[in-house]
Write an enzyme that holds these catalytic residues in place. Structure first.
Site, short mmCIF file in Angstrom:
data_model
loop_
_atom_site.label_atom_id
_atom_site.label_comp_id
_atom_site.label_asym_id
_atom_site.label_seq_id
_atom_site.Cartn_x
_atom_site.Cartn_y
_atom_site.Cartn_z
N ASN D 6 0.85 -1.19 0.00
CA ASN D 6 0.00 0.00 0.00
C ASN D 6 0.89 1.25 0.00
O ASN D 6 1.61 1.50 0.96
CB ASN D 6 -0.89 -0.06 1.26
CG ASN D 6 -1.77 1.17 1.43
OD1 ASN D 6 -1.75 2.07 0.61
ND2 ASN D 6 -2.53 1.20 2.51
N LEU D 7 0.81 2.02 -1.07
CA LEU D 7 1.70 3.19 -1.19
C LEU D 7 1.15 4.43 -0.48
O LEU D 7 1.81 5.48 -0.47
CB LEU D 7 1.97 3.52 -2.67
CG LEU D 7 2.59 2.39 -3.49
CD1 LEU D 7 2.97 2.91 -4.87
CD2 LEU D 7 3.82 1.81 -2.79
N LYS D 8 -0.08 4.32 0.06
CA LYS D 8 -0.68 5.45 0.79
C LYS D 8 -0.43 6.77 0.01
O LYS D 8 -0.55 6.78 -1.21
CB LYS D 8 -0.10 5.50 2.21
CG LYS D 8 -0.34 4.18 2.97
CD LYS D 8 -0.01 4.27 4.42
CE LYS D 8 -0.41 2.97 5.13
NZ LYS D 8 -0.26 3.06 6.58
N HIS D 86 -10.12 0.95 4.85
CA HIS D 86 -8.82 1.00 5.53
C HIS D 86 -8.94 1.89 6.76
O HIS D 86 -9.74 2.82 6.77
CB HIS D 86 -7.77 1.54 4.56
CG HIS D 86 -6.38 1.41 5.10
ND1 HIS D 86 -5.81 2.33 5.95
CD2 HIS D 86 -5.45 0.44 4.93
CE1 HIS D 86 -4.58 1.94 6.26
NE2 HIS D 86 -4.33 0.80 5.65
N GLU D 134 -6.12 -5.15 10.87
CA GLU D 134 -4.97 -4.27 11.13
C GLU D 134 -5.25 -3.48 12.40
O GLU D 134 -5.97 -2.48 12.35
CB GLU D 134 -4.79 -3.26 9.99
CG GLU D 134 -4.21 -3.80 8.72
CD GLU D 134 -3.62 -2.68 7.87
OE1 GLU D 134 -2.43 -2.72 7.57
OE2 GLU D 134 -4.38 -1.75 7.50
N ILE D 139 -0.08 0.12 13.34
CA ILE D 139 0.29 0.58 12.00
C ILE D 139 1.48 1.53 12.08
O ILE D 139 1.48 2.47 12.85
CB ILE D 139 -0.91 1.26 11.31
CG1 ILE D 139 -2.01 0.24 11.02
CG2 ILE D 139 -0.48 1.95 10.02
CD1 ILE D 139 -3.24 0.80 10.35
N GLY D 174 2.74 -3.21 10.94
CA GLY D 174 4.06 -3.49 11.51
C GLY D 174 4.85 -4.59 10.85
O GLY D 174 5.93 -4.96 11.32
N ALA D 195 3.31 -1.51 3.94
CA ALA D 195 3.31 -0.14 3.43
C ALA D 195 4.73 0.41 3.44
O ALA D 195 5.50 0.13 2.53
CB ALA D 195 2.35 0.73 4.24
N SER D 196 5.08 1.13 4.51
CA SER D 196 6.34 1.87 4.50
C SER D 196 7.56 0.98 4.28
O SER D 196 8.52 1.42 3.65
CB SER D 196 6.49 2.66 5.81
OG SER D 196 6.34 1.82 6.92
#
Lengths: 215, 215, 215, 215
Positions: D6-8, D86, D134, D139, D174, D195-196
């Site tokens: 997920n690139l948010k 989300h 989640e 997160i 996480g 994600a990150s």
């Protein structure tokens, strides 16, 4: 006059409308014509050379904002401005403020929409480039606001001027002919928001030419 | 100075605080003191004789609005005013406008809350009786806005005056002493919003007396 | 059958309806009748002795929640249950969950409303005491859901049973006669939500008696 | 295992990450790897050949929905699936239902996110292809849910199975190493949301390869 064609989520070809917008804009000195496609279509629409606007940006920065619209992304895609608080995408007061800030940060021109003169005054206080008054009950009716409710346009012009004389006033709802655009201008509006009249036209170039013609 | 004690959903005795509010209000000529309990407590609080405010009203009329707060019901319960758009109950711009209208219709005095001078200008354009600037990051900190961010209060006073000079400006966030109230007044504020400092005090009358004393 | 009379924000006398609810409830063994007034009226309504419900509670605890409805406050006022996620007060999924938890914590019985069988299954998974299916398009029409759309009631009963057989199913929308209540029961519903038919009746006791009579 | 990156609204190059996703997906038989860019980037990302997902779709159809995300537009841009609800884009229960329906109509695969097992059961009742648990508090922490709160993953798997055994369960929050992915699988999860860890990696291909390696 500034003419902004809002494509909403209509089942139209955004590139075809954008090309019509570009062509009519280039063919006239009396109007500035732009198009606001869905976020997913921004890049392709901007590539046509048409002046491209976003329909919405969120009051956010880079970061953990899944499913939101970032002003910088919109600008990088080629948009030069954005609608904020359209009646179909109303925001909390604090978020209208945040969205104007986000758009400013990304170099986007801003038009904050509102329903009536009181809200137009409120929108103007947030220092966008322009405000747009659109009575929700007239949207999509084909009855132009300039004819059905001229006082609301004049009231919006007065309300914005009272708060910040640098903020332009646009109007929308029901506008479909060049005479409607002329009438809007005579009431003090510096532009109009259009949607189905152009987006759903069989020949968007002809529809836009008709709008610009009487100016 | 107007001092409004917001009881939020604190686990306090609303009637005891209301009696303190009433007693201190009656004992002084330099301040007007009122209390804003939860909707469910409005009738019992109003029966104490304290000036009673609602924490929120919805932009609705009589009708099919399950779970909403009707301005007329609040007024019938004895409230004379209402907060609108508190930072813990932010509304859409169109709904702030609608809630001010609903409150006006029911004869309630209105205080529209906002976070910063730009939003205060916007709130003032909706023609409430007053606006209140409360930087969210200071709420509940014990650091008074008048000390931590005096420019925001002065900016709010200027922003409201620019839009409508009839709209009073209150401020809130972190105010807990009489000196804070005095400082707020010196910055142009005509009142303050208070919460935990009084609502959670062992002796609300003493807490309020201390606030009023230096005025 | 459980009959819950939702007073919404109707211009009715909540105490008069509550007395009718109490009297009819006491006069029958075949129905349990309760009333859901506005939050501001909870205490006065509960004092009548009628079984009293809230129309909504927020997913919050004691604290800084200006303008919200706290489950504990509702319970202290005499309510024994609460509606959650009524179609006029829809909540985010996470907040329906939080509101059920808040109501449980305060000892309130819970009825989570939803529009269709899929959402009823979802609501049942959050473990309320009951769910209520109300097709929004039938609310206020006078056409009972049990007649206009019997499959939706049967589908709701099946959906809830599939998820959690301990969750009762109620239905609502358009119910105004005792035959409608009987029909709802025959479709598997253990109760009904009513509103205008009783709340706006000239004689609420007569209206309720007519509803209970055929059971 | 299904791995969805997920690139948010991160400041990453969506095409570069998409190419890494495509390359790693093609290089392995033990994982299916996909990427969810911002709506504005969907077309360019899909052109890389990477499996492309949307971060959100609205519960709408073609029409007057300024500023919304239409499932058909997302699908036409090349997306094959979408996240819904989300934790950074929570929806009302009725709108989660409507968004699943809209995505189904457009042929998009659906993953509905939720915070805890109860909400996962609720999400599963709406018949998406998968649900994803989640815990919001994990997160972005770097502490994997599979380690910090394994019961929540097992509880989610049980809750979904109780409602609809056809619905897959993913987990997120996480997760940053291949061991985390393995651990998630051992708890019954059929995939993970990331994600990150990948989006912000200097070398996304290496980061993804490390994730897939221990499978």
């Amino acid at each position: 006059m500034f003419i902004l064609v809002n494509l909403k989520t209509y089942p139209c070809d955004p590139v075809a409308v954008a090309e019509a917008v570009r062509d009519v804009d280039e063919s006239t000195d009396v109007a500035r014509v732009a198009v606001a496609p869905q976020a997913t279509h921004l890049e392709r629409v901007a590539e046509t050379g048409a002046e491209t606007w976003a329909q919405h940006v969120d009051p956010i920065d880079y970061g953990s904002n899944t499913g939101h619209t970032l002003a910088e992304t919109v600008a990088d895609a080629g948009a030069v401005g954005t609608l904020i608080n359209h009646s179909e995408r109303r925001l909390k007061l604090a978020d209208v403020d945040g969205a104007v800030e986000a758009a400013d940060r990304a170099g986007l021109e801003t038009v904050v929409c509102a329903n009536n003169p009181a809200q137009i005054g409120a929108a103007a206080a947030l220092e966008p480039d322009a405000v747009a008054v659109e009575p929700p009950e007239l949207i999509g009716t084909g009855t132009p606001v300039s004819q059905a409710d001229p006082e609301i346009v004049e009231g919006a012009v007065a309300a914005a001027a009272n708060v910040d004389s640098d903020v332009s006033v646009l109007c929308g709802a029901g506008i479909s002919t060049g005479d409607d655009v002329v009438a809007a201008g005579e009431l003090g509006s510096e532009g109009v928001l259009l949607a189905s009249g152009v987006a759903k036209a069989d020949d968007p170039t002809a529809a836009l030419s008709d709008l610009v013609d009487p100016l």
